[in-house]
Design a protein around this motif. Structure first.
Motif, PDB file in Angstrom:
ATOM      1  N   GLY A   1       0.782  -1.232   0.000  1.00 13.88           N
ATOM      2  CA  GLY A   1       0.000   0.000   0.000  1.00 13.88           C
ATOM      3  C   GLY A   1       0.811   1.278   0.000  1.00 13.88           C
ATOM      4  N   LEU A   2       2.093   1.180  -0.409  1.00 11.61           N
ATOM      5  CA  LEU A   2       2.963   2.362  -0.446  1.00 11.61           C
ATOM      6  C   LEU A   2       3.140   2.835  -1.887  1.00 11.61           C
ATOM      7  CD1 LEU A   2       5.938   1.354   1.914  1.00 11.61           C
ATOM      8  CD2 LEU A   2       3.988   2.811   2.472  1.00 11.61           C
ATOM      9  N   LEU A   3       3.176   4.143  -2.071  1.00  7.72           N
ATOM     10  CA  LEU A   3       3.556   4.686  -3.362  1.00  7.72           C
ATOM     11  C   LEU A   3       5.059   4.534  -3.541  1.00  7.72           C
ATOM     12  CD1 LEU A   3       1.594   8.028  -3.847  1.00  7.72           C
ATOM     13  CD2 LEU A   3       1.068   5.758  -4.709  1.00  7.72           C
ATOM     14  N   PHE A   4       5.479   4.297  -4.797  1.00  8.71           N
ATOM     15  CA  PHE A   4       6.902   4.193  -5.094  1.00  8.71           C
ATOM     16  C   PHE A   4       7.236   5.034  -6.313  1.00  8.71           C
ATOM     17  CE2 PHE A   4      10.685   2.246  -7.032  1.00  8.71           C
ATOM     18  CZ  PHE A   4      11.559   2.380  -5.959  1.00  8.71           C
ATOM     19  N   PHE A   5       8.326   5.817  -6.196  1.00 11.85           N
ATOM     20  CA  PHE A   5       8.800   6.687  -7.262  1.00 11.85           C
ATOM     21  C   PHE A   5      10.228   6.270  -7.629  1.00 11.85           C
ATOM     22  CE2 PHE A   5       5.663   8.972  -4.864  1.00 11.85           C
ATOM     23  CZ  PHE A   5       5.015   9.820  -5.744  1.00 11.85           C
ATOM     24  N   PRO A   6      10.430   5.550  -8.743  1.00 10.28           N
ATOM     25  CA  PRO A   6      11.798   5.187  -9.143  1.00 10.28           C
ATOM     26  C   PRO A   6      12.574   6.413  -9.622  1.00 10.28           C
ATOM     27  CG  PRO A   6      10.239   4.519 -10.827  1.00 10.28           C
ATOM     28  CD  PRO A   6       9.429   5.033  -9.684  1.00 10.28           C
ATOM     29  N   THR A   7      13.892   6.351  -9.510  1.00 10.43           N
ATOM     30  CA  THR A   7      14.726   7.483  -9.912  1.00 10.43           C
ATOM     31  C   THR A   7      15.549   7.151 -11.152  1.00 10.43           C
ATOM     32  OG1 THR A   7      16.259   6.779  -8.164  1.00 10.43           O
ATOM     33  CG2 THR A   7      14.841   8.658  -7.691  1.00 10.43           C
ATOM     34  N   LEU A   8      16.549   6.292 -11.057  1.00 14.73           N
ATOM     35  CA  LEU A   8      17.447   6.039 -12.182  1.00 14.73           C
ATOM     36  C   LEU A   8      17.003   4.851 -13.038  1.00 14.73           C
ATOM     37  CD1 LEU A   8      20.786   6.679 -10.293  1.00 14.73           C
ATOM     38  CD2 LEU A   8      19.932   8.020 -12.215  1.00 14.73           C
ATOM     39  N   GLY A   9      15.733   4.574 -13.084  1.00 16.89           N
ATOM     40  CA  GLY A   9      15.209   3.490 -13.910  1.00 16.89           C
ATOM     41  C   GLY A   9      14.632   4.055 -15.192  1.00 16.89           C
ATOM     42  N   TYR A  10      15.237   3.719 -16.332  1.00 18.67           N
ATOM     43  CA  TYR A  10      14.837   4.304 -17.611  1.00 18.67           C
ATOM     44  C   TYR A  10      14.123   3.334 -18.545  1.00 18.67           C
ATOM     45  CZ  TYR A  10      18.361   7.731 -16.119  1.00 18.67           C
ATOM     46  OH  TYR A  10      19.102   8.649 -15.409  1.00 18.67           O
ATOM     47  N   ALA A  11      14.052   2.055 -18.194  1.00 20.61           N
ATOM     48  CA  ALA A  11      13.444   1.065 -19.098  1.00 20.61           C
ATOM     49  C   ALA A  11      11.990   1.429 -19.391  1.00 20.61           C
ATOM     50  CB  ALA A  11      13.514  -0.331 -18.490  1.00 20.61           C
ATOM     51  N   ASN A  12      11.573   1.224 -20.630  1.00 19.56           N
ATOM     52  CA  ASN A  12      10.194   1.524 -21.006  1.00 19.56           C
ATOM     53  C   ASN A  12       9.188   0.734 -20.180  1.00 19.56           C
ATOM     54  OD1 ASN A  12      10.936   3.349 -23.053  1.00 19.56           O
ATOM     55  ND2 ASN A  12      11.213   1.684 -24.517  1.00 19.56           N
ATOM     56  N   ALA A  13       9.580  -0.469 -19.769  1.00 18.01           N
ATOM     57  CA  ALA A  13       8.653  -1.357 -19.065  1.00 18.01           C
ATOM     58  C   ALA A  13       8.173  -0.793 -17.737  1.00 18.01           C
ATOM     59  CB  ALA A  13       9.315  -2.716 -18.829  1.00 18.01           C
ATOM     60  N   ILE A  14       8.938   0.096 -17.122  1.00 23.69           N
ATOM     61  CA  ILE A  14       8.587   0.600 -15.784  1.00 23.69           C
ATOM     62  C   ILE A  14       7.223   1.276 -15.787  1.00 23.69           C
ATOM     63  CG2 ILE A  14       9.219   2.264 -13.972  1.00 23.69           C
ATOM     64  CD1 ILE A  14      12.146   1.665 -14.649  1.00 23.69           C
ATOM     65  N   THR A  15       6.969   2.107 -16.790  1.00 28.98           N
ATOM     66  CA  THR A  15       5.636   2.711 -16.912  1.00 28.98           C
ATOM     67  C   THR A  15       4.894   2.147 -18.123  1.00 28.98           C
ATOM     68  OG1 THR A  15       6.738   4.586 -18.004  1.00 28.98           O
ATOM     69  CG2 THR A  15       6.087   4.873 -15.690  1.00 28.98           C
ATOM     70  N   GLY A  16       5.473   1.110 -18.730  1.00 23.90           N
ATOM     71  CA  GLY A  16       4.834   0.455 -19.859  1.00 23.90           C
ATOM     72  C   GLY A  16       4.260  -0.882 -19.443  1.00 23.90           C
ATOM     73  N   HIS A  17       4.889  -1.958 -19.885  1.00 24.45           N
ATOM     74  CA  HIS A  17       4.376  -3.307 -19.623  1.00 24.45           C
ATOM     75  C   HIS A  17       4.205  -3.589 -18.139  1.00 24.45           C
ATOM     76  CE1 HIS A  17       4.684  -7.714 -19.073  1.00 24.45           C
ATOM     77  NE2 HIS A  17       3.966  -7.747 -20.180  1.00 24.45           N
ATOM     78  N   ASP A  18       5.147  -3.120 -17.286  1.00 27.79           N
ATOM     79  CA  ASP A  18       5.091  -3.406 -15.849  1.00 27.79           C
ATOM     80  C   ASP A  18       4.547  -2.237 -15.030  1.00 27.79           C
ATOM     81  OD1 ASP A  18       6.258  -6.072 -15.843  1.00 27.79           O
ATOM     82  OD2 ASP A  18       8.081  -5.097 -16.529  1.00 27.79           O
TER      83      ASP A  18
ATOM     84  N   TYR B   1       0.489   2.187  -8.223  1.00 25.85           N
ATOM     85  CA  TYR B   1       1.238   2.696  -7.078  1.00 25.85           C
ATOM     86  C   TYR B   1       2.655   3.140  -7.450  1.00 25.85           C
ATOM     87  CZ  TYR B   1      -2.359   1.699  -3.627  1.00 25.85           C
ATOM     88  OH  TYR B   1      -3.517   1.740  -2.887  1.00 25.85           O
ATOM     89  N   LEU B   2       2.924   3.245  -8.735  1.00 26.15           N
ATOM     90  CA  LEU B   2       4.246   3.674  -9.188  1.00 26.15           C
ATOM     91  C   LEU B   2       4.126   4.894 -10.105  1.00 26.15           C
ATOM     92  CD1 LEU B   2       7.196   1.484 -10.321  1.00 26.15           C
ATOM     93  CD2 LEU B   2       6.411   3.335 -11.823  1.00 26.15           C
TER      94      LEU B   2
END
Length: 411
Positions: free
Chosen positions: A113-130, A134-135
């Protein structure tokens, strides 16, 4: 009557104690390993944001407190740290140095139940396929870097032959694929490639990849690496004099990389950045300039894009909590979605359908060593050579849904 007065007094005491209770934020950062220099920038940016907010009264009248844990850029550590943050009462988490970390930590954060904000992650999948509800990603995607580079290179270096040296992980694959599309270098027979192990790569592996590049007829060498993998590869490329016969492209450039590899080694390399310390003056951002000035006053150096991202994440989460009057993740999600703001640069926003931050993206070139040495801190590394608007750089809804497959909305 006396009992009522005692109860009222106790309620006031409880409310006062709760008001003074710090709100904890969890930072995943690499203090050891391949990305420790970037980790230091992350922590500095986060601490400066918290200090600034606490001087202004905190969030909902309560001070903020940072909990930091080392990930050593390992997804299993990043995931375990999220569990520890939750156990210690953190209300949100952010950070990380790789796309694998971002995905693993984000999934565990959602379960808790926590929000997560990635920093140095550039892969398309982070906001794409995956991607998931909560991200939220503040940094640009591989797609965004590829598009600004593709446009610049098509204008200034058209019809060139490419060779790719890429990390064998999620980000490396997506970045190379996005650049091949953007530069029309899809034909792997003509535009060769080598892969570098995602973990434990050695000198011999970097050298073999570069010798393969040297034996090709490539005009452009694209090095899709980060951290010490990139530093060591760039030093070898310089020793082999590849920088004298090829234009070297490093898709995601940071000041810490130039500092570690050395300005002479990195001279004239082209890459991308979502922010440099010169951007606030360029776009006349008072808040952005205040951040730059405060960072310089504390550390006697310019802030990097990594520090700026951590600072912006904390500020944006805090602003959303204050707007909603709540620390509840679902309420903050609704407050962030499609929220437009200007903080360290021109306008940007958190897009609702994928939670990608849509913002302008810059192509940059590393300045000559002689220019850098003239600067007071000897750290003025980049010239901005091209800009692309965020809407043009980010994938549109149709492109995003094509990557998602059957799952056409965030869960």
């Amino acid at each position: 009557m006396r009992r009522l007065m005692i109860c009222s007094f106790l309620l006031v005491l409880a409310a006062t104690a709760n008001a003074a209770q710090p709100i904890r934020l969890g930072l995943n950062y690499p203090s050891t390993g391949n990305y420790k220099s970037e980790g230091l920038e992350l922590r500095r940016g986060a601490l400066l944001a918290i200090e600034t907010l606490n001087r202004q009264g905190g969030v909902l009248g309560r001070p903020l407190e940072l909990i930091s844990r080392n990930t050593a850029a390992r997804e299993e550590k990043a995931r375990a740290n999220i569990e520890k943050f939750a156990a210690e009462g953190a209300t949100m988490a952010f950070g990380g140095a790789t796309s694998e970390e971002a995905i693993a930590a984000g999934q565990r954060a959602r379960e808790l139940g926590l929000l997560f904000f990635p920093t140095l992650g550039y892969a398309n999948a982070i906001t794409g396929h995956d991607g998931q509800r909560y991200l939220f990603r503040e940094t640009n995607s591989a797609w965004m870097s590829a598009r600004v580079l593709g446009e610049y290179l098509s204008w200034h270096l058209p019809n060139r032959r490419y060779h790719y040296v890429s990390l064998d992980d999620n980000w490396g694959h997506s970045m190379e694929q996005a650049l091949r599309e953007a530069t029309r270098s899809r034909d792997r027979a003509r535009h060769g490639f080598s892969r570098i192990s995602a973990r434990g790569a050695r000198h011999e592996e970097y050298l073999a990849a570069l010798k393969k590049a040297a034996s090709s007829d490539a005009d452009v060498l694209v090095i899709v690496l980060l951290g010490q993998d990139l530093v060591q590869t760039m030093r070898l490329a310089h020793d082999l004099k590849l920088d004298q016969r090829m234009q070297i492209i490093v898709p995601n450039l940071t000041g810490s990389i130039v500092e570690q590899a050395g300005p002479q080694v990195m001279e004239h390399v082209i890459g991308t950045a979502a922010w440099t310390w010169r951007v606030p003056a360029l776009v006349k951002s008072e808040q952005g300039q205040a951040f730059v000035d405060a960072y310089i006053a504390q550390h006697q150096r310019y802030p990097d894009s990594t520090a700026a991202s951590a600072y912006a994440i904390v500020q944006q989460w805090a602003a959303a909590a204050n707007r909603t009057g709540s620390l509840h993740s679902e309420k903050i999600i609704k407050a962030l979605e499609d929220h437009r703001y200007s903080l360290l640069k021109d306008e940007q926003y958190w897009r609702s359908f994928d939670h990608q931050n849509v913002q302008s993206i810059y192509a940059v070139r590393v300045r000559s060593r002689s220019e850098i040495m003239q600067d007071r801190f000897k750290q003025d590394y980049f010239n901005i050579i091209h800009r692309m608007d965020g809407e043009a750089a980010a994938p549109n809804l149709d492109e995003w849904q094509e990557e998602r497959g059957d799952e056409l909305s965030l869960r």
